[in-house]
Motif scaffolding. Structure first.
Motif, short mmCIF file in Angstrom:
data_model
loop_
_atom_site.label_atom_id
_atom_site.label_comp_id
_atom_site.label_asym_id
_atom_site.label_seq_id
_atom_site.Cartn_x
_atom_site.Cartn_y
_atom_site.Cartn_z
N ALA A 3 -1.77 -20.40 20.08
CA ALA A 3 -1.44 -19.63 21.29
C ALA A 3 0.07 -19.43 21.36
O ALA A 3 0.73 -19.84 22.32
N CYS A 4 0.58 -18.77 20.35
CA CYS A 4 2.04 -18.68 20.18
C CYS A 4 2.70 -17.65 21.07
O CYS A 4 3.93 -17.56 21.09
N PRO A 19 -10.88 -22.27 30.64
CA PRO A 19 -11.85 -23.17 31.27
C PRO A 19 -11.90 -24.48 30.49
O PRO A 19 -11.60 -24.52 29.29
N LEU A 20 -12.29 -25.55 31.17
CA LEU A 20 -12.24 -26.87 30.54
C LEU A 20 -13.03 -26.92 29.24
O LEU A 20 -12.57 -27.48 28.23
N ALA A 21 -14.23 -26.35 29.22
CA ALA A 21 -15.08 -26.44 28.03
C ALA A 21 -14.42 -25.77 26.83
O ALA A 21 -14.38 -26.33 25.73
N GLU A 22 -13.87 -24.58 27.05
CA GLU A 22 -13.21 -23.87 25.96
C GLU A 22 -11.95 -24.61 25.51
O GLU A 22 -11.62 -24.63 24.31
N VAL A 64 -9.14 -27.88 21.26
CA VAL A 64 -8.54 -29.14 20.76
C VAL A 64 -9.31 -29.63 19.53
O VAL A 64 -8.71 -30.04 18.52
N LYS A 65 -10.64 -29.57 19.60
CA LYS A 65 -11.45 -30.00 18.46
C LYS A 65 -11.19 -29.11 17.24
O LYS A 65 -11.17 -29.58 16.10
N GLU A 74 -10.31 -21.23 19.86
CA GLU A 74 -11.59 -21.94 19.75
C GLU A 74 -12.27 -21.69 18.40
O GLU A 74 -13.28 -22.34 18.09
N LYS A 75 -11.78 -20.72 17.62
CA LYS A 75 -12.46 -20.39 16.36
C LYS A 75 -11.42 -19.93 15.34
O LYS A 75 -11.27 -18.74 15.07
#
Lengths: 92, 363
Positions: B203-204, B276-279, B284-285, B254-255
């Motif tokens: 996210a630069c 959102p928290l889930a994304e 991070v993963k 996320e991908k």
């Protein structure tokens, strides 16, 4: 704003003062336009006479920190009293 | 001090040269207008904020708020009634709107030239650019214009230009030449084995941190990924102008399309509060996946809520949520990120500096 200056707040300005403040803003805007219009005429004459190449050729150089200090002082002079209002309007 | 420049010194798409690394506004008046907005915003932050915090504390001390950890509704029922806070809120809200409108109006006068420089730079180096004009954005991203920026990060070809000058005002002029980003990058740790061959900036945005990383590690392969097409195009154009060999690509955090265990160091700055928290957890993963064993993921973001609660900070964060199009930030600061990171990584070190929290996560 000193405590001495704060004390009369609420005595001099009635609740319906917003209308009056708006009117003052309109008058200020009109006066600002007068100044901008005259300034444009002066700039046009300065360009025509070779005093400056163009008003828009004026840019900030690396000593802009001095500009910021002047600007911040300008803002403080105009709006500084607002930060002293605190938790309650002084209406005594 | 202002000065006169020769016609030869004028350059750039607005014909007025550059302020730091960004194109100057299209006229001196536009620049002056935004200079004033920058000053008024600084006044709001430096003077109105402390006064507002003190005023709220005086009401808390007077027993208006009973709990050490009040719900935001209770805090608002007190804070929203405090005059100095109301004026502060109006000042921040107005200056934010004036900022974006002023930048967009001014750059809009040279829209064709500004869009052309993005196109002209696409194939230039020394770095590279990958982006997709038909990129499909997730719904959470397009749901609102972040921070009230017209067109948000993705919907206006000039979003990168507008974001850059808009954040100049946000930084109060302290990052005109990437100074703040260079300092932040200088604080990043090295992996314990000292190997630093590949760096990723997740996210630069406009790539100022990415370019700063290339300055610090000139022999490393430096990548920056960004979801928004206009921002990543601007990042590449700007890096090209600065002769920085950075590889930018449009990707979802996320991908990622990098192989497992690719990077020695990954930097994720001010991303998680905008998801959102889930994304955010998935991002991070995903960073962990492309980080090599022993590599470090560094996360810079908003400070998590404390117990007992800093009631003013909580109110301030909720103000952004309500009025500055930060739909995910309030949930983020109450999300216990520390526990999640400690479950994911072999070691996590957290430090706080002002309003910024930093997590150094070793894989």
């Amino acid at each position: 704003m000193s405590e001495r200056e704060r004390e009369p707040l609420g005595k001099f300005a009635p609740d319906n003062i917003n209308d009056h403040i708006l009117h003052v803003i309109f008058e200020l805007a009109a006066e600002l336009w007068v100044v901008k219009r005259r300034l444009a005429e002066v700039e046009g004459a300065a360009v025509a006479n070779g005093v400056i190449a163009s008003p828009d050729s004026i840019i900030r150089d690396d000593s802009f920190a001095f500009d910021n200090a002047e600007r911040d002082a300008f803002v403080e002079r105009i709006f500084g009293s607002l930060k002293d209002i605190g938790a309650k309007l002084d209406t005594q | 001090m202002a000065n006169q420049t020769s016609s030869a010194a004028k350059s750039g798409p607005t014909g007025r040269g550059y302020i730091g690394t960004m194109a100057a506004m299209s006229s001196y008046d536009d620049e002056s207008y935004l200079d004033f907005i920058e000053g008024l915003r600084m006044f709001a932050l430096r003077s109105m904020n402390p006064s507002s915090a003190r005023a709220l504390k005086s009401e808390i001390d007077a027993g208006k708020i009973k709990s050490e950890n009040p719900k935001i509704e209770e805090t608002r029922s007190v804070a929203d009634q405090i005059p100095v806070i109301g004026i502060r809120n109006r000042m921040l809200h107005s200056t934010q709107g004036q900022n974006w409108a002023g930048v967009l109006d001014s750059y809009g006068k040279n829209r064709a030239a500004l869009e052309q420089e993005l196109t002209d730079a696409e194939k230039d180096g020394p770095g590279t650019l990958r982006w997709d004009p038909n990129f499909v954005y997730p719904d959470y991203f397009t749901a609102i214009p972040y921070h009230r920026q017209p067109g948000s990060y993705h919907a206006d070809p000039l979003s990168g230009h507008v974001y850059h000058y808009g954040t100049k005002v946000f930084h109060g002029g302290s990052n005109d030449k990437d100074e703040a980003k260079i300092e932040r990058i200088s604080m990043l740790p090295m992996p314990a084995d000292g190997v630093m061959k590949k760096f990723l900036d997740v996210a630069c945005a406009i790539g100022s941190g990415t370019v700063a990383a290339k300055l610090r590690w000139p022999n490393a392969e430096v990548h920056g990924i960004e979801i928004a097409g206009p921002l990543v195009r601007y990042a590449h154009m700007r890096a090209t102008r600065l002769n920085s060999e950075v590889h930018f690509s449009q990707q979802l955090a996320e991908k990622l399309d990098f192989a497992d265990n690719t990077f020695d160091l990954i930097y994720m700055s001010t991303l998680l509060h905008e998801m959102p928290l889930a994304e955010g957890r998935i991002a991070v993963k995903e960073a962990k996946r492309v980080l090599r064993p022993g590599g470090i993921l560094v996360i810079n973001d908003m400070v998590q809520a404390t117990k007992p609660l800093n009631i003013w900070s909580d109110y301030d964060r909720y103000f952004d949520h309500r009025f500055n199009n930060e739909p995910y930030a309030y949930n983020y600061v109450h999300s216990d990120l520390d526990s999640f990171l400690n479950e994911e990584f072999s070691s996590v070190k957290n430090t706080i500096q002002g309003k910024t929290s930093t997590w150094e996560c070793v894989k």
